[in-house]
Write an enzyme that holds these catalytic residues in place. Structure first.
Site, PDB file in Angstrom:
ATOM      1  N   LYS A 274      52.103  35.827  27.870  1.00 37.78           N
ATOM      2  CA  LYS A 274      51.537  36.031  29.211  1.00 37.78           C
ATOM      3  C   LYS A 274      50.644  34.835  29.575  1.00 37.78           C
ATOM      4  O   LYS A 274      49.610  34.615  28.954  1.00 37.78           O
ATOM      5  CB  LYS A 274      50.734  37.335  29.228  1.00 37.78           C
ATOM      6  N   ASP A 279      42.947  36.288  36.247  1.00 32.37           N
ATOM      7  CA  ASP A 279      43.299  37.618  36.742  1.00 32.37           C
ATOM      8  C   ASP A 279      42.130  38.234  37.519  1.00 32.37           C
ATOM      9  O   ASP A 279      41.216  38.799  36.922  1.00 32.37           O
ATOM     10  CB  ASP A 279      43.682  38.514  35.549  1.00 32.37           C
ATOM     11  N   LYS A 286      39.256  43.506  40.595  1.00 27.22           N
ATOM     12  CA  LYS A 286      38.431  43.913  39.454  1.00 27.22           C
ATOM     13  C   LYS A 286      36.955  43.904  39.855  1.00 27.22           C
ATOM     14  O   LYS A 286      36.572  43.157  40.753  1.00 27.22           O
ATOM     15  CB  LYS A 286      38.616  42.914  38.300  1.00 27.22           C
ATOM     16  N   ASP A 297      43.081  35.254  30.386  1.00 25.37           N
ATOM     17  CA  ASP A 297      44.259  36.119  30.482  1.00 25.37           C
ATOM     18  C   ASP A 297      45.571  35.366  30.201  1.00 25.37           C
ATOM     19  O   ASP A 297      46.648  35.940  30.296  1.00 25.37           O
ATOM     20  CB  ASP A 297      44.293  36.779  31.873  1.00 25.37           C
ATOM     21  N   ASP A 356      46.568  45.151  39.678  1.00 35.20           N
ATOM     22  CA  ASP A 356      45.888  44.648  38.476  1.00 35.20           C
ATOM     23  C   ASP A 356      46.733  44.849  37.212  1.00 35.20           C
ATOM     24  O   ASP A 356      46.409  44.327  36.153  1.00 35.20           O
ATOM     25  CB  ASP A 356      44.516  45.340  38.341  1.00 35.20           C
ATOM     26  N   GLU A 358      49.388  43.440  36.371  1.00 34.24           N
ATOM     27  CA  GLU A 358      50.290  42.346  36.751  1.00 34.24           C
ATOM     28  C   GLU A 358      50.990  41.714  35.549  1.00 34.24           C
ATOM     29  O   GLU A 358      52.066  41.149  35.684  1.00 34.24           O
ATOM     30  CB  GLU A 358      49.511  41.282  37.519  1.00 34.24           C
ATOM     31  N   ARG A 360      52.497  42.983  32.979  1.00 33.12           N
ATOM     32  CA  ARG A 360      53.815  43.560  32.682  1.00 33.12           C
ATOM     33  C   ARG A 360      54.859  43.098  33.690  1.00 33.12           C
ATOM     34  O   ARG A 360      56.046  43.024  33.378  1.00 33.12           O
ATOM     35  CB  ARG A 360      53.706  45.087  32.614  1.00 33.12           C
TER      36      ARG A 360
HETATM   37  N1  BES Z   1      44.363  41.277  31.863  1.00 27.88           N
HETATM   38  C1  BES Z   1      44.121  42.658  32.043  1.00 27.88           C
HETATM   39  C2  BES Z   1      43.851  43.380  30.715  1.00 27.88           C
HETATM   40  C3  BES Z   1      42.563  43.062  30.022  1.00 27.88           C
HETATM   41  C4  BES Z   1      41.389  43.677  30.427  1.00 27.88           C
HETATM   42  C5  BES Z   1      42.544  42.227  28.952  1.00 27.88           C
HETATM   43  C6  BES Z   1      40.209  43.403  29.780  1.00 27.88           C
HETATM   44  C7  BES Z   1      41.360  41.962  28.287  1.00 27.88           C
HETATM   45  C8  BES Z   1      40.187  42.542  28.705  1.00 27.88           C
HETATM   46  C9  BES Z   1      45.322  43.326  32.695  1.00 27.88           C
HETATM   47  O1  BES Z   1      45.989  42.560  33.609  1.00 27.88           O
HETATM   48  C10 BES Z   1      44.814  44.542  33.416  1.00 27.88           C
HETATM   49  O2  BES Z   1      44.081  44.370  34.336  1.00 27.88           O
HETATM   50  N2  BES Z   1      45.211  45.713  32.952  1.00 27.88           N
HETATM   51  C11 BES Z   1      44.780  46.930  33.530  1.00 27.88           C
HETATM   52  C12 BES Z   1      45.984  47.809  33.718  1.00 27.88           C
HETATM   53  C13 BES Z   1      45.717  49.057  34.501  1.00 27.88           C
HETATM   54  C14 BES Z   1      45.434  48.709  35.953  1.00 27.88           C
HETATM   55  C15 BES Z   1      46.908  49.958  34.391  1.00 27.88           C
HETATM   56  C16 BES Z   1      43.781  47.576  32.572  1.00 27.88           C
HETATM   57  O3  BES Z   1      43.999  47.518  31.362  1.00 27.88           O
HETATM   58  O4  BES Z   1      42.773  48.075  33.069  1.00 27.88           O
HETATM   59 ZN    ZN Z   2      45.883  40.539  33.374  1.00 30.19          ZN
HETATM   60 MN    MN Z   3      45.171  42.684  35.553  1.00 24.23          MN
END
Ligand code: BES
Ligand code: ZN
Ligand code: MN
Length: 514
Positions: A274, A279, A286, A297, A356, A358, A360
């Site tokens: 990734k 992000d 966020k 990220d 968010d 994104e 996947r």
């Molecule tokens: N990049 C983030 C995941 C992340 C969060 C990695 C904090 C490291 C620290 C990812 O893109 C994300 O925002 N995931 C969301 C998914 C949710 C909206 C289903 C998450 O994990 O909150």
């Molecule tokens: Zn992310």
């Molecule tokens: Mn995200």
């Protein structure tokens, strides 16, 4: 990047005239000293005065004159490092980690004395294969000596130190084996440092275009082939997930592909990372607090490209293809919106519940495209995919999800050997239910429960029967377990797993999944 020299020299201990000479001290089961005979008289007197006993994590630094035994030593300082009772440890992986940790502690000692040249006596005892000592101690020193000074105008730490410039392993026996261990350590450490450097770059320092420039540069100096898919190529191919995530950004997206092909035709391993260079969450923005960390990220993408650097140097007997879908996730006027429906490469449609989620979206395209184009025998993806992985395992284990038990087992063994531990979480139809959509084939979130697993199930939809493993490095890519050789900030987690996995690769004996 700083280029610390790691050399193996056949100099005698007395001939070493650098800033710091290091000798390792282990203990036998009776508490007796196991180490270089040369230092025995010194050791005995230190032990007699209870100055030093050789216990693990113990260090003592001495300055000249070194007493009656060592009139001839030319080094500026002498450091004794205790390793404790090595013979009592039966697990080779534990020994390796002890050496990395000792290496990290040596780097810290070098920093506190502003040492730039360090010499290490390779002990001539048989508690460990010599190759292991040189390799893992060097790995620990190189990784512990890491610093990111690019944006410091003085290119130095606050204390005026810029790190080691030369590490010399002083060996009189097994020189060839120690050299090959040192080369492995240097290849791994350089790759980890590359990944850390990329991660330390802010969102405006490492854009998708910088990712592609880096890969193009690698292919110029190593036997790798680089292809960059531009936005128009992505539209033509139908990489709908990447295009969708990039919609709100002014930075063009890139799909970076690096291929290594050995002369002998054979099996193929696909690595996907990734490469989300920042992000913000997009329209599903966020919270401000902690958003800055989302410059990290792209750690999965960095790990995969960095591992290719080592692949180019080590030239394994297997074809390796790396794909990094790279974009940032911004909330510009054209941005993707909750409720939008997109079509991935291969035709699966997806309803966007949160912009968010994104990672996947871009990985799904990269996996589907990579599998169709390169017919890999197995696929490994690395991604800072979910906060849920951190809730589940904290910062000490990385979540592993896989459709193939043998592949998962191999990766877990490799992770243990590298001290990058993996913990497997399950997949299952009941989790797939959570990502079913009313209006499209799937949706991009599965609710709060088991967020790490539902994210993996999303990816699972795109790998077909190919053996696949997903590493959710959200908890370990930065703030990874505190250790002497893991700095604050990005860790480079996963790079050593990938390199070691490829080193151990012989043939693919994973059954395909149906
Ligand atoms: N990049 C983030 C995941 C992340 C969060 C990695 C904090 C490291 C620290 C990812 O893109 C994300 O925002 N995931 C969301 C998914 C949710 C909206 C289903 C998450 O994990 O909150
Ligand atoms: Zn992310
Ligand atoms: Mn995200």
């Amino acid at each position: 990047m700083k280029n610390t020299k790691l050399v193996v020299s056949t100099k005698k201990v007395e001939e070493y005239s650098g800033d710091l000479l290091v000798t390792l001290v282990a203990l036998d089961e009776q508490g007796g000293y196991v180490g270089d005979d040369y230092f025995r008289p010194l050791l005995e007197s230190l032990v007699q005065y209870k100055e030093f006993s050789g216990k693990k994590d113990e260090q003592i630094q001495l300055y000249p004159p070194f007493g009656p035994f060592f009139g001839k030593l030319k080094c500026r300082r002498l450091l004794l490092v205790g390793l404790g009772c090595l013979n009592a440890i039966t697990d080779l992986n534990v020994k390796k980690e002890l050496l990395r940790t000792a290496g990290g502690a040596i780097a810290a000692q070098c920093k506190s004395n502003k040492v730039t040249n360090v010499g290490i006596c390779m002990p001539n005892y048989s508690g460990l294969p010599d190759i292991t000592i040189g390799e893992f101690l060097s790995e620990g020193i190189l990784l512990g000596d890491y610093r990111f000074l690019k944006y410091k105008t003085k290119k130095k730490d606050e204390d005026g130190y810029a790190g080691l410039t030369k590490i010399e392993l002083l060996a009189t026996t097994h020189v060839k084996a120690i050299r090959s261990g040192a080369t492995k350590a240097s290849n791994s450490a350089k790759a980890v440092i590359t990944a850390r450097d990329m991660a330390n770059e802010p969102g405006n320092g490492l854009t998708p275009s910088h990712f592609s420039q880096y890969a193009i540069g690698l292919a110029e100096s190593l036997p790798l082939r680089c292809t960059i898919l531009e936005k128009k190529d992505m539209i033509d191919l139908g990489l709908g997930g990447i295009i969708a995530v990039n919609q709100g950004s002014d930075e063009p997206p890139k799909v970076v592909i690096l291929e290594y092909s050995p002369k002998q035709k054979g099996e193929t391993i696909l690595l996907v990372g990734k490469g989300l260079t920042f992000d913000s969450g997009g329209v599903s923005l966020k919270p401000a607090q902690g958003m800055m960390d989302m410059k990290y990220d792209m750690c999965g993408g960095a790990a995969v490209l960095a591992a290719m650097e080592a692949v180019g140097r080590e030239k394994p007997a297997v074809r390796v293809v790396a794909i990094v879908p790279a974009t940032d996730n911004m909330a510009g006027g054209g941005a993707l919106k909750p409720g939008d429906i997109i079509t991935h490469y291969g035709g699966i449609t997806s309803e966007i519940e949160s912009t968010d989620a994104e990672g996947r979206l871009i990985l799904a395209d990269a996996l589907a495209y990579g599998i169709e184009k390169f017919h890999p025998d197995c696929v490994i993806d690395l991604a800072t995919l979910t906060g849920s992985a951190i809730f589940a395992l904290g910062h000490h284990y990385c979540a592993l999800l896989s459709n193939n038990d043998k592949l998962a087992e191999k990766l877990i063994a490799v992770g243990t050997a590298c001290a990058e531990p993996l913990w497997r979480l399950p997949l299952g139809e009941m989790y797939v239910k959570q990502i079913k959509s009313q209006v499209a084939d799937i949706k991009n979130t599965g609710g709060k429960p088991a967020g790490c697993i539902t994210a993996a199930e999303y990816l699972h939809q795109f790998v077909g029967s190919t053996p696949w493993a997903h590493l959710d490095i959200a908890g370990t890519a930065w703030d990874f377990s505190e250790k002497t050789y893991i700095p604050k900030g990005p860790s480079g987690f996963g790079v050593r797993i990938l390199i070691e996995f490829l080193r151990r690769w012989e043939t693919c004996n994973f059954p395909t999944v149906d």
